[in-house]
Design an enzyme around this catalytic site. Sequence first.
Site, PDB file in Angstrom:
ATOM      1  N   THR A  14       0.870  -0.998   0.193  1.00  0.00           N
ATOM      2  CA  THR A  14       0.561   0.334   0.022  1.00  0.00           C
ATOM      3  C   THR A  14       0.556   1.291   0.246  1.00  0.00           C
ATOM      4  O   THR A  14       1.734   1.353   0.255  1.00  0.00           O
ATOM      5  CB  THR A  14      -0.823  -0.040   0.805  1.00  0.00           C
ATOM      6  OG1 THR A  14      -0.543  -0.088   2.284  1.00  0.00           O
ATOM      7  CG2 THR A  14      -1.676  -0.606   1.197  1.00  0.00           C
TER       8      THR A  14
ATOM      9  N   GLY B 112      -5.778   9.468 -14.037  1.00  0.00           N
ATOM     10  CA  GLY B 112      -5.992  10.728 -14.339  1.00  0.00           C
ATOM     11  C   GLY B 112      -7.157  11.159 -14.572  1.00  0.00           C
ATOM     12  O   GLY B 112      -7.574  12.419 -14.514  1.00  0.00           O
ATOM     13  N   SER B 113      -8.176  10.389 -14.054  1.00  0.00           N
ATOM     14  CA  SER B 113      -9.325  10.537 -14.182  1.00  0.00           C
ATOM     15  C   SER B 113      -9.151  11.073 -12.636  1.00  0.00           C
ATOM     16  O   SER B 113     -10.567  12.220 -12.209  1.00  0.00           O
ATOM     17  CB  SER B 113     -10.657   9.973 -14.334  1.00  0.00           C
ATOM     18  OG  SER B 113     -10.751   8.859 -15.847  1.00  0.00           O
TER      19      SER B 113
ATOM     20  N   SER C  77      -2.224  11.792 -16.217  1.00  0.00           N
ATOM     21  CA  SER C  77      -2.550  10.573 -16.621  1.00  0.00           C
ATOM     22  C   SER C  77      -1.095   9.561 -16.412  1.00  0.00           C
ATOM     23  O   SER C  77      -0.503  10.078 -17.515  1.00  0.00           O
ATOM     24  CB  SER C  77      -3.261   9.902 -17.943  1.00  0.00           C
ATOM     25  OG  SER C  77      -3.964   9.003 -17.845  1.00  0.00           O
TER      26      SER C  77
ATOM     27  N   HIS D  25       0.175   5.778 -21.938  1.00  0.00           N
ATOM     28  CA  HIS D  25       0.391   7.156 -22.301  1.00  0.00           C
ATOM     29  C   HIS D  25       2.500   7.287 -22.861  1.00  0.00           C
ATOM     30  O   HIS D  25       2.905   6.325 -22.668  1.00  0.00           O
ATOM     31  CB  HIS D  25      -0.050   8.003 -20.758  1.00  0.00           C
ATOM     32  CG  HIS D  25      -1.532   8.113 -21.038  1.00  0.00           C
ATOM     33  ND1 HIS D  25      -2.295   9.026 -20.770  1.00  0.00           N
ATOM     34  CD2 HIS D  25      -2.376   7.573 -21.723  1.00  0.00           C
ATOM     35  CE1 HIS D  25      -3.313   9.396 -21.094  1.00  0.00           C
ATOM     36  NE2 HIS D  25      -4.215   8.133 -21.149  1.00  0.00           N
TER      37      HIS D  25
ATOM     38  N   ARG E 226      -3.210  11.511   8.320  1.00  0.00           N
ATOM     39  CA  ARG E 226      -2.200  11.110   8.572  1.00  0.00           C
ATOM     40  C   ARG E 226      -0.643  11.365   7.784  1.00  0.00           C
ATOM     41  O   ARG E 226      -0.549  11.559   7.983  1.00  0.00           O
ATOM     42  CB  ARG E 226      -3.121  10.019   7.942  1.00  0.00           C
ATOM     43  CG  ARG E 226      -3.106   8.801   9.022  1.00  0.00           C
ATOM     44  CD  ARG E 226      -2.883   7.156   7.981  1.00  0.00           C
ATOM     45  NE  ARG E 226      -4.296   6.299   9.245  1.00  0.00           N
ATOM     46  CZ  ARG E 226      -4.400   5.179   9.218  1.00  0.00           C
ATOM     47  NH1 ARG E 226      -3.100   4.773   8.492  1.00  0.00           N
ATOM     48  NH2 ARG E 226      -5.622   4.427   9.928  1.00  0.00           N
TER      49      ARG E 226
ATOM     50  N   ASN F 109     -10.943   7.783  -1.692  1.00  0.00           N
ATOM     51  CA  ASN F 109      -9.652   6.827  -1.964  1.00  0.00           C
ATOM     52  C   ASN F 109      -9.335   7.334  -3.138  1.00  0.00           C
ATOM     53  O   ASN F 109      -9.719   6.030  -4.208  1.00  0.00           O
ATOM     54  CB  ASN F 109      -9.823   5.457  -1.161  1.00  0.00           C
ATOM     55  CG  ASN F 109      -9.050   4.524  -1.320  1.00  0.00           C
ATOM     56  OD1 ASN F 109      -7.779   4.893  -1.387  1.00  0.00           O
ATOM     57  ND2 ASN F 109      -8.751   2.827  -0.529  1.00  0.00           N
TER      58      ASN F 109
HETATM   59  C1  LIG Z   1      -6.959  14.631 -21.624  1.00  0.00           C
HETATM   60  C2  LIG Z   1      -7.679  12.875 -20.815  1.00  0.00           C
HETATM   61  N1  LIG Z   1      -7.949  13.022 -19.133  1.00  0.00           N
HETATM   62  C3  LIG Z   1      -8.183  12.463 -18.705  1.00  0.00           C
HETATM   63  C4  LIG Z   1      -7.885  11.659 -19.618  1.00  0.00           C
HETATM   64  C5  LIG Z   1      -7.745  10.120 -18.164  1.00  0.00           C
HETATM   65  O1  LIG Z   1      -6.894   9.710 -17.872  1.00  0.00           O
HETATM   66  P1  LIG Z   1      -6.661   7.982 -17.476  1.00  0.00           P
HETATM   67  O2  LIG Z   1      -7.232   7.042 -18.133  1.00  0.00           O
HETATM   68  O3  LIG Z   1      -5.879   6.960 -16.175  1.00  0.00           O
HETATM   69  O4  LIG Z   1      -8.302   8.096 -16.102  1.00  0.00           O
HETATM   70  C6  LIG Z   1      -7.776  10.700 -20.444  1.00  0.00           C
HETATM   71  C7  LIG Z   1      -7.584   9.343 -20.416  1.00  0.00           C
HETATM   72  O5  LIG Z   1      -6.368   9.073 -21.642  1.00  0.00           O
HETATM   73  C8  LIG Z   1      -6.781  12.008 -21.176  1.00  0.00           C
HETATM   74  O6  LIG Z   1      -6.609  11.701 -22.501  1.00  0.00           O
END
Ligand SMILES: Cc1ncc(COP(=O)(O)O)c(C=O)c1O
Length: 461
Positions: free
Chosen positions: A93, A120-121, A248, A253, A284, A311
């Site tokens: 972890t 990235g999301s 991301s 990537h 923490r 999380n």
């Molecule tokens: C411009 C952009 N933002 C966000 C994301 C989301 O990244 P992830 O796939 O790591 O969640 C992507 C994914 O390709 C992206 O191209």
Amino acid sequence: MINLYCLECNKKLKNIQISNKRCICDSSRDISQDISIQKDISIKIKNLFTKRKNIEKLKKFEYGKTIIPLSKSTFSSEEIIESMQSHLSTYLTMGTKVGLFEKSFSKYLKTKSSIAVTSGSTANSLALAILSSPMVKNHLKPGDEIITTPLTFATSVYPIEDIGCKPVFVDIDLETLNIDEKKIEKSITNKTRAIMPVHLLGIPCKIDKIKAIAKKHNLFLIEDAADSSGAEYKGKKLGSFGDISTFSFFYTHIMTTIEGGMVSTNNKYFAELAKSKRAFGWIRDLKDKKKIEKKYKNIDPRFLFITKGFNFKPTEVQGAFGMHQIKKLDSLIDARRKNANYWAKRLAKFEEYLIIIKEMKNTKYAWYGYPIIVKEEAPFSKNQLIKFLNSKGVQTRPILSGNIDQQPVAKELNYRKQKLTNATLVNDNGFFIGNHHGIHKIAREAIAGYFEDFFNQYEVR
Ligand SMILES: Cc1ncc(COP(=O)(O)O)c(C=O)c1O
């Protein structure tokens, strides 16, 4: 040389500890076996990857037949060995390696802090959760508008709605495929509170101009640099211009931790809030946790929650990968730039019918893929060109999620739409081919050859 770890406490061993055969976590324990296991396994893993590389070198490229994939893994024995050590220690972890990766990422980007997350999301969700937190002065509130691009990946947009804000889509510039900075000011209303540009496919937005607009109108600037690790605009890394930026590290990537992401910022307060919100909102990982603990003497400090959180914690495997990927990033980008600059020259003769993206002066593109847009007046369709390239082994895909306004999910989104002529053109007529370190001279030249073969077939010169 590999990094050696104590397999009891997962801490990196210093030379003195290695020569004394003792780790500071337990001076009664001889660590010789820990060291020999790590060395033995690493030799075997290195041999496996060297053998694989040699076999690959011997494979002959066949014009028109060999598959040219959209992506190729960017990791090798170093990442596997570094993560294997975490498995052996059973510390998987978030810990030492995530911390080392975050430090090296900030050093590379020249930002004060970086906070690793699971994708990235989730990096976008975290960045927007910070800016909408009641703990932030002038924070974003439900109903506020955030100016962004319609041509992006879907999860650049969803997090805006998740905090109750309204995305406002401004059309793109066909020179960069990114938000047209010239159209931003016309879209600003008294509800506008932030601009969230996306550096699509490793191509920089004209971020200095966007930053100036954000400053003039007192707006937050959030850079989605998910596709653009290592890319530069006027000598500065993308993701170091805004109040907060996101990256991301998904498998395909520019650099990868398989799944993974990063939030980066020069704002120390945002960074602390990010560390808390990444991990449930507890204290923490905070610098001044002792001070906070004192205020809440009746609550167990290990489970003291100061803000709403998630999380989004990455694992040590992601940290281990990141530690090595960051060292390889510049050379990975160099390979992509070599391909893109070559294709830009070879395909220039087809500009009557294709939009070819070229590096702007004083920039360094990361080229997550090589985009092609078929002009409306071309005597062939995008699908005909794609079908031809696919038949030669060249894999293709749409430009991320295309124009989000044209996706069925748009029905679920509450956004302000304006004329999106260019984003619609790219959605309907655009695609990208792979551009990565696995595409060497012969494949690079072959791809240009396939375009020439296609145009000969259509008697277009
Ligand atoms: C411009 C952009 N933002 C966000 C994301 C989301 O990244 P992830 O796939 O790591 O969640 C992507 C994914 O390709 C992206 O191209």
